[in-house]
Write an enzyme that holds these catalytic residues in place. Sequence first.
Site, PDB file in Angstrom:
ATOM      1  CB  CYS A  19      21.442  48.195  74.199  1.00 16.55           C
ATOM      2  SG  CYS A  19      23.166  48.744  74.112  1.00 16.55           S
ATOM      3  CG  HIS A  48      17.983  36.368  68.468  1.00 17.99           C
ATOM      4  ND1 HIS A  48      19.147  36.272  67.740  1.00 17.99           N
ATOM      5  CD2 HIS A  48      18.347  36.309  69.765  1.00 17.99           C
ATOM      6  CE1 HIS A  48      20.164  36.148  68.570  1.00 17.99           C
ATOM      7  NE2 HIS A  48      19.718  36.165  69.812  1.00 17.99           N
ATOM      8  CG  HIS A 102       3.648  59.090  75.639  1.00 21.84           C
ATOM      9  ND1 HIS A 102       3.729  60.459  75.632  1.00 21.84           N
ATOM     10  CD2 HIS A 102       2.502  58.768  76.315  1.00 21.84           C
ATOM     11  CE1 HIS A 102       2.693  60.963  76.286  1.00 21.84           C
ATOM     12  NE2 HIS A 102       1.938  59.955  76.708  1.00 21.84           N
ATOM     13  CG  HIS A 112      18.645  51.839  73.327  1.00 18.05           C
ATOM     14  ND1 HIS A 112      19.033  51.954  74.646  1.00 18.05           N
ATOM     15  CD2 HIS A 112      19.776  51.575  72.627  1.00 18.05           C
ATOM     16  CE1 HIS A 112      20.333  51.761  74.739  1.00 18.05           C
ATOM     17  NE2 HIS A 112      20.810  51.536  73.534  1.00 18.05           N
ATOM     18  CG  HIS A 144      22.452  66.619  76.458  1.00 17.30           C
ATOM     19  ND1 HIS A 144      22.402  67.150  77.738  1.00 17.30           N
ATOM     20  CD2 HIS A 144      23.301  67.424  75.751  1.00 17.30           C
ATOM     21  CE1 HIS A 144      23.172  68.218  77.794  1.00 17.30           C
ATOM     22  NE2 HIS A 144      23.722  68.413  76.609  1.00 17.30           N
ATOM     23  CG  ASN A 147      24.126  53.409  74.748  1.00 18.27           C
ATOM     24  OD1 ASN A 147      23.413  52.760  75.522  1.00 18.27           O
ATOM     25  ND2 ASN A 147      24.492  52.933  73.567  1.00 18.27           N
TER      26      ASN A 147
END
Length: 466
Positions: free
Chosen positions: A166, A245, A335, A339, A368, A372
């Site tokens: 992602c 990682h 801001h 994700h 919403h 995803n």
Amino acid sequence: MMIFLLLLFSYITFHLYKLIFQNRAHSCCYMLHYECYKGTEDRMLNTETCAKIVMRNKNLGLQEYRFLLQTIVSSGLGEETYGPRNVLEGREATPVLTDSLSEFDDIAFDTLDALFAKTKISPTDIDILVVNVSLFSPEPSLTSRVVNRYKMREDIKTFNISGMGCSASIVAIDLVQQLFKSHSKALAIVVSTESIAPNWYCGKERSMILSNCLFRSGGCSMLLTNNGSLKGKAVMKLNQLVRTHLGANDEAYNCCIQMEDKLGHEGFLLTKGLTKAAAIAFKLNLRVLVPKILPLKDLLRYVLHTYRRKKAKGGVAPSLEAAGEGLNMKAGIQHFCIHPGGRSVIDGVGKSLGLNDYDLEPSRMALHRFGNTSAGGLWYVLGYMEAKKRLKRGDRIFMIGFGAGFKCNNCVWEVTRDLGDGNVWGDCIASYPLPPLNVSPFLEKFSWINDEGRTDVDLTSAFNKV
């Protein structure tokens, strides 16, 4: 002799200064434009459509239905997210290669057409092309597919990234930034999406059904440059980017993984260890990133808080909510672009950084409206901020991404001019943010699944009455 030495010294000094200046200029990364994908209405996954898809899976029983209902109600997804055509057409159990290719074509070519049209940049002007799709890597590559469609130059540098999860779009941007150091005045495109069509899970394992509840079709294309003469046309400048990682940790590696279940159904496993891995990766990432973006006084306050906490509590189990405890990120950030992987991820990061509802609104609303969308998700959040006219020149945006591996990739953008394009949100932004719902549409229509005394036998007839 003295004059010669002075001239030589001046010559060396001039060229050293020029070299340093050029390297700095080349490593700059400006975003000229970005375009998110919006599916067509016939691909919307509303309540009725979702019910039909669920009913086609004959491996599910009453307990699985109850789990699915509970999950979708608490997921934060609405009824206007988009699914791939093969799933809408009832072919999720038997996808073919053309399903994957057409899904990619729809997203990539739609966003790229809009990108070229709005920026007036020709495809033949592009020097670098990066495409990231984690779960689909055909031959020829997806970058070759883009090059062929737009008849790009033969010397274009192409990179096809897979398996990055992602947060892959930040990985792709990092690659572009590194390439900019050796390619002056370059134009680069990043296409960031995911392949949902061939990866719909048709089994009954709860930890694998989760992916069907959360992941939706979507993506984004971005145009980047290190050409200083185009600085005035840029919408943002990349200030910092840090990648973490945890692949060496077995638990983190296995918490989010593609696999087959006991019956041979392929899917994506999401374990309870995911939040722990996210917490550790997020905390390690912040240790590197925070000193680069916060004022000194806030850094000292954070160091003191961390020391006192360790001394008072000793070793404690990592949690996403506590990963950024003691930080005042608002001292250097205006801001927060989190994700939209799920409600728990957004809320966990929000609590960790001490964010309020206003800060979390863009991520919650993106989840919403679009679900995803994996690597494309961050850009729907950014689009919401822009459509709401929140982004002003000089503002800094903190992008937070998590991905399989396990990875946490974060970056900070600086807005270079006031932004207010309606973008992919244009036709619905006026209705957002949505007020809290008293009852989810899914719970309103399917709450009878939780009725005591109900059995597997009468499920089909009950669904047919809906």
